[in-house]
Design an enzyme around this catalytic site. Structure first.
Site, PDB file in Angstrom:
ATOM      1  N   HIS A  65       0.912  -1.298  -0.042  1.00 23.26           N
ATOM      2  CA  HIS A  65       0.069  -0.131   0.088  1.00 23.26           C
ATOM      3  C   HIS A  65       0.899   1.294  -0.022  1.00 23.26           C
ATOM      4  O   HIS A  65       2.004   1.279   0.558  1.00 23.26           O
ATOM      5  CB  HIS A  65      -1.057   0.077   1.138  1.00 23.26           C
ATOM      6  N   ASP A 180       5.867   1.607   6.494  1.00 26.09           N
ATOM      7  CA  ASP A 180       4.358   0.948   6.532  1.00 26.09           C
ATOM      8  C   ASP A 180       3.711   2.162   5.474  1.00 26.09           C
ATOM      9  O   ASP A 180       3.392   2.941   5.850  1.00 26.09           O
ATOM     10  CB  ASP A 180       3.893   0.993   7.732  1.00 26.09           C
ATOM     11  N   GLU A 212      -5.179   2.011   2.628  1.00 30.00           N
ATOM     12  CA  GLU A 212      -4.973   0.496   3.542  1.00 30.00           C
ATOM     13  C   GLU A 212      -5.450   0.839   5.003  1.00 30.00           C
ATOM     14  O   GLU A 212      -5.843   0.172   5.672  1.00 30.00           O
ATOM     15  CB  GLU A 212      -3.808   0.022   3.265  1.00 30.00           C
ATOM     16  N   GLU A 213      -4.693   1.994   5.323  1.00 29.24           N
ATOM     17  CA  GLU A 213      -4.829   2.103   6.683  1.00 29.24           C
ATOM     18  C   GLU A 213      -6.194   2.670   7.327  1.00 29.24           C
ATOM     19  O   GLU A 213      -6.431   2.827   8.421  1.00 29.24           O
ATOM     20  CB  GLU A 213      -3.793   3.506   6.952  1.00 29.24           C
ATOM     21  N   HIS A 323       3.628   3.345  12.341  1.00 31.58           N
ATOM     22  CA  HIS A 323       2.752   4.327  12.870  1.00 31.58           C
ATOM     23  C   HIS A 323       3.253   5.427  13.648  1.00 31.58           C
ATOM     24  O   HIS A 323       2.361   5.909  14.640  1.00 31.58           O
ATOM     25  CB  HIS A 323       1.361   3.739  13.298  1.00 31.58           C
TER      26      HIS A 323
END
Ligand code: CO
Length: 360
Positions: A65, A180, A212-213, A323
Site C-alpha cells: 500500500h 508501512d 489501506e490504513e 505508525h
C-alpha cells in the site's frame, strides 16, 4: 545498492497520507512502467501493473500500500491554528510536538503540534497524556484569514508526518517514516526488476494500493479488477527487538529475514501456500521468521476474500516503531524478502497453483 537505497529514501520521504497517494503513485508509475507490459489504475486510485502478456496462466497478485498514516485539516480556529482529523491508527503520544507538512493549494505548509511547557503544568499533572482532541497545528499564521488566504489551508487538506530518511550510523539500518508500507511498494518495484528478463509461467501483477490504513479499501477494489489466483501481500511487520516490547506481543527481529504472518486480526494464510513458501526459503537458503499478532490488518485479507476465496499470505519486512514519525528497518530483510518472493513467483505454474488452491 545505491540505486535501491535512493529509491527507499525517495519513497520514505514522499508525503502521501491515506486518500492522498498521488506523490507515491507518481514514483511507482515512473519506476514500474519500464518494467511492465501494462499499467492501469482502478476506480479508487490503486495502480495495477502487469508484468507479461500471457493469458491462460494463473494470476499472481502482489500488493503493497502507498498510503501512510497522517492527518487531515478539520477546521482553522479564529486565531489561526489548525485542528485535525486523524487518518489511520495513531497513538496520542506520537502526535504531540511533531513537525508536519500540509499539502495546500498554495503548496507545502510546515507546522507543528505544539505542546504546553512544563513550567505551567502542575507537578501532579506532568505524567498525563495529551489527548488528540486538545491538539492543534501551529503554522505561524496570525489568524484564520492569514492561514486561509496567505497559506492556502482549507478543510480536507492532507497532513503528513515531516521526517527525513537517514542511514542509522553507518549500519544496515534505515531510519525513516512510512516504511508501512513504502517498503512493500519498493519491494514490488525490485521484484519486477528482478523478473524483467524472466519468462514466467504465470501472469504477475504488482498492485500499489490506496487507503489501506482506513480498512484495506484499495485492495478490495483492485482485487476485483485483477481477479487473482494467488495473493502475496508485502508489508511492514512488527519488530519486537527493543526495550519494553515482548515476544508475546510480536516476534520479529531486525536482520533475521522476512516475516511470514501466521495470524493477524484480518486473516489466516492459506496453509499450502505458507508451507510452499517456507520450503522455497529453505531451498534458497533465505532466512525467514514467523509473526503471530492478535491485532493488525493487511491487504492480503482483501485478496483472500476476492472471487470465491483464493490462497493468500502476508510477507513482511520487520519494522520498529510503526505508525509514527520514525521507523527503522534492516536492509538485508528487504533484500531477502525480494529474493524469497522472486523465487516463489518463478515456481508458481498452473500445476503448483492448482495443488495449492485445492482442499484435500
Ligand atoms: Co501497512
Amino acid at each position: 545498492m545505491a540505486r535501491v537505497q535512493r529509491l527507499l529514501e525517495e519513497l520514505s520521504n514522499a508525503y502521501a497520507p491515506t486518500g492522498f497517494e498521488a506523490p507515491v503513485r507518481e514514483i511507482f508509475r515512473r519506476e514500474i512502467v519500464p518494467l511492465a507490459h501494462s499499467v492501469e489504475t482502478d476506480g479508487l486510485g490503486s495502480v495495477v501493473a502487469r508484468q507479461s502478456q500471457l493469458d491462460g496462466v494463473p494470476k499472481i497478485m502482489l500488493a503493497g500500500h502507498m498510503d501512510e498514516v497522517g492527518l487531515m485539516v478539520k477546521y482553522i480556529t479564529l486565531d489561526g491554528y489548525v485542528k485535525f482529523q486523524t487518518l489511520g491508527g495513531w497513538l496520542d503520544q506520537s502526535l504531540i510536538n511533531q513537525r508536519w507538512v500540509i499539502a495546500t493549494k498554495n503548496g507545502h505548509v510546515h507546522g507543528l503540534t505544539g505542546i504546553k511547557t512544563p513550567h505551567v503544568i502542575p507537578a501532579d499533572a506532568r505524567g498525563k497524556i495529551f489527548k488528540r482532541e486538545e491538539m492543534f497545528i501551529d503554522v505561524g499564521a496570525t489568524d484564520k484569514e492569514d492561514a486561509e488566504q496567505r497559506l492556502g489551508i482549507q478543510p480536507g487538506d492532507p497532513i503528513a508526518p515531516d521526517s527525513k530518511f537517514q542511514v542509522l550510523n553507518d549500519s544496515p539500518l534505515y531510519l525513516g517514516k512510512a516504511w508501512d508500507d513504502r517498503i512493500g511498494v519498493a519491494a514490488m518495484i525490485e521484484i519486477f526488476r528482478s523478473l524483467k528478463e524472466t519468462t514466467l509461467r504465470n501472469a504477475l501483477y504488482g498492485v500499489a494500493t490506496v487507503q489501506e490504513e482506513v480498512g484495506l479499501r484499495g485492495a478490495q477494489t483492485s482485487s476485483t479488477l485483477v481477479s487473482p489466483d494467488i495473493g502475496i501481500n508485502l508489508e511492514s511487520g512488527v519488530a519486537a527487538d527493543y526495550p519494553g516490547i515482548t515476544q508475546d506481543e510480536a516476534q520479529e527481529k531486525l536482520g533475521d529475514g522476512p516475516g511470514i504472518f501466521l495470524h493477524d486480526a484480518s486473516m489466516l494464510p492459506n496453509l499450502k501456500l505458507r508451507d510452499f513458501i517456507v520450503e522455497v526459503a529453505k531451498e534458497e537458503s533465505i532466512p525467514v521468521q514467523y509473526e503471530i499478532l492478535s491485532g493488525y490488518g493487511e491487504d492480503g485479507a482483501q485478496m483472500q476474500r476476492s472471487r470465491s476465496g483464493i490462497p493468500a499470505i502476508n510477507i513482511s519486512v520487520p519494522t520498529r516503531y510503526l505508525h509514527s514519525h520514525n521507523g527503522v528497518i534492516h536492509r538485508s530483510d528487504f533484500d531477502n524478502a525480494i529474493a524469497l518472493v522472486v523465487a516463489v513467483i518463478k515456481r508458481l505454474d498452473q500445476s503448483e497453483v492448482d495443488r495449492i488452491s485445492k482442499f484435500d
